[in-house]
Scaffold this active site. Structure first.
Site, PDB file in Angstrom:
ATOM      1  N   SER A  42       0.860  -1.189   0.000  1.00 41.47           N
ATOM      2  CA  SER A  42       0.000   0.000   0.000  1.00 41.47           C
ATOM      3  C   SER A  42       0.892   1.233   0.000  1.00 41.47           C
ATOM      4  O   SER A  42       2.091   1.152   0.264  1.00 41.47           O
ATOM      5  CB  SER A  42      -0.921   0.013   1.223  1.00 41.47           C
ATOM      6  N   ILE A 137       6.882  -2.489   7.510  1.00 38.70           N
ATOM      7  CA  ILE A 137       6.805  -1.032   7.511  1.00 38.70           C
ATOM      8  C   ILE A 137       7.605  -0.505   6.330  1.00 38.70           C
ATOM      9  O   ILE A 137       8.769  -0.857   6.137  1.00 38.70           O
ATOM     10  CB  ILE A 137       7.335  -0.447   8.837  1.00 38.70           C
ATOM     11  N   LYS A 138       6.946   0.319   5.538  1.00 38.71           N
ATOM     12  CA  LYS A 138       7.569   0.834   4.315  1.00 38.71           C
ATOM     13  C   LYS A 138       8.266   2.163   4.620  1.00 38.71           C
ATOM     14  O   LYS A 138       7.673   3.086   5.182  1.00 38.71           O
ATOM     15  CB  LYS A 138       6.521   1.022   3.220  1.00 38.71           C
ATOM     16  N   VAL A 139       9.537   2.245   4.207  1.00 39.55           N
ATOM     17  CA  VAL A 139      10.397   3.399   4.486  1.00 39.55           C
ATOM     18  C   VAL A 139      11.066   3.820   3.182  1.00 39.55           C
ATOM     19  O   VAL A 139      11.573   2.960   2.450  1.00 39.55           O
ATOM     20  CB  VAL A 139      11.474   3.025   5.531  1.00 39.55           C
TER      21      VAL A 139
END
Length: 351
Positions: A42, A137-139
């Site tokens: 997402s 977790i997207k970083v």
């Protein structure tokens, strides 16, 4: 949808680059998983589209506003619930592979892309709030994001490192990942539990370059870069630097192909799926591209093929005066700006 299972047999995961409440509650996501999809990604643009177009959110948004929640609190409440629900749907996939697949990604606020400490704090908070073993977790892969990657891995958090556009950027990502694993191992942590994907964006490269290139190179440079990056990946994780961690059960980073919907209508709509199938990789695809691939895609181990030709294409572009690292920095900056704009657009009606 047997074609997705065939891709899985070749060692590549296909993820869905979409998430909404209707997707989960209708059973559509579960159907995708049953037929070979292995995870979900997402981003702010995806959630902005979901919140504005999915009536299932309307009652909860009204209730949260009535409680006095601010826009970001409303967004996080909705997004975390969606990611939790998607993680639950993907949990069977996750468990069946011993935690190797079945992940769902949620991005930290794009406003933190140049703030390492802020990214680390928000990533840890979101991870705790989701409270699912298959959450990522997207970083963003800025310099600050790489600092965050090391710290998050050292803290036992799985990460989707996003907005990579070049070979050098990916090499830096691998080094930051190894640094995190070394810290985790030194503190007695279990390195085998950590999965990291490095999201290399494809179509945006061709979209930026094609107008400046001779016809014979158009539509080829993004795939050529991906093939070269895959060779770099193989070299890095075969080297002695990673061997000690591998002996402790550490996983290699998985290259993830993102932005794989074609932007040029002259190209085949499955170009960036058919051409990038390789072992230990992921391809995250939007609905339209996924459906096109299911309908008329081609399954073959294409990623390791024609690496020499790919390197020649890259060299020719460089000889034409294109600095691919400078381009990568610009595209990353553009991507950050687009996510910031999407995030602002997402928050505005929630205020």
């Amino acid at each position: 949808m047997a074609i997705l299972s065939e891709v899985k047999k070749l060692g590549q995961q296909i993820w869905l680059d979409n998430l909404s409440r209707s997707l989960v509650q209708s059973g559509q996501l579960a159907a995708f998983l049953t037929n070979g999809v292995s995870g979900v990604t997402s981003n702010p643009a995806i959630f902005q589209k979901a919140f504005s177009g999915d009536a299932l959110y309307t009652p909860e948004i009204a209730a949260l506003k009535a409680q006095g929640k601010n826009a970001k609190e409303i967004y996080e409440t909705l997004a975390i619930a969606d990611v939790q629900a998607a993680c639950d749907v993907c949990r069977t996939e996750f468990d069946s592979t011993g935690g190797k697949t079945g992940f769902v990604s949620l991005e930290v606020s794009p406003e933190l892309s140049r703030d390492a400490a802020g990214t680390i704090a928000e990533a840890k908070r979101l991870h705790a709030a989701i409270n699912r073993p298959n959450a990522m977790i997207k970083v963003p892969a800025t310099d600050e994001g790489l600092v965050a990657l090391t710290e998050l891995v050292a803290s036992g958090i799985c990460v989707n490192l996003t907005l990579l556009f070049s070979r050098e950027q990916t090499k830096k990502a691998y080094a930051a990942y190894v640094a995190g694993l070394e810290k985790l191992a030194a503190n007695g942590g279990d390195v085998s539990k950590i999965q990291v994907v490095a999201s290399f964006f494809i179509s945006r490269v061709d979209n930026a370059l094609d107008a400046t290139l001779p016809e014979k190179l158009q539509g080829k440079i993004a795939i050529s870069l991906a093939k070269a990056a895959y060779q770099d990946w193989a070299d890095f994780f075969a080297a002695d630097k990673f061997a000690a961690l591998a002996a402790k059960g550490a996983n290699k980073v998985s290259l993830l192909w993102a932005s794989t919907g074609v932007k040029n209508p002259a190209y085949p709509d499955t170009l960036y799926v058919d051409s990038l199938i390789g072992e230990h990789t992921v391809n995250t695809v939007p609905d339209a591209t996924l459906n096109a691939f299911i309908d008329h895609g081609t399954v073959a181990l294409t990623l390791p093929e024609n690496t020499t030709e790919a390197l020649a294409n890259i060299a020719e572009v460089s000889q034409l005066g294109v600095d691919l690292e400078t381009l990568a920095t610009r595209l990353q900056d553009d991507g950050l700006k687009q996510f910031e704009e999407a995030f602002a657009k997402l928050l505005a009606p929630l205020a």
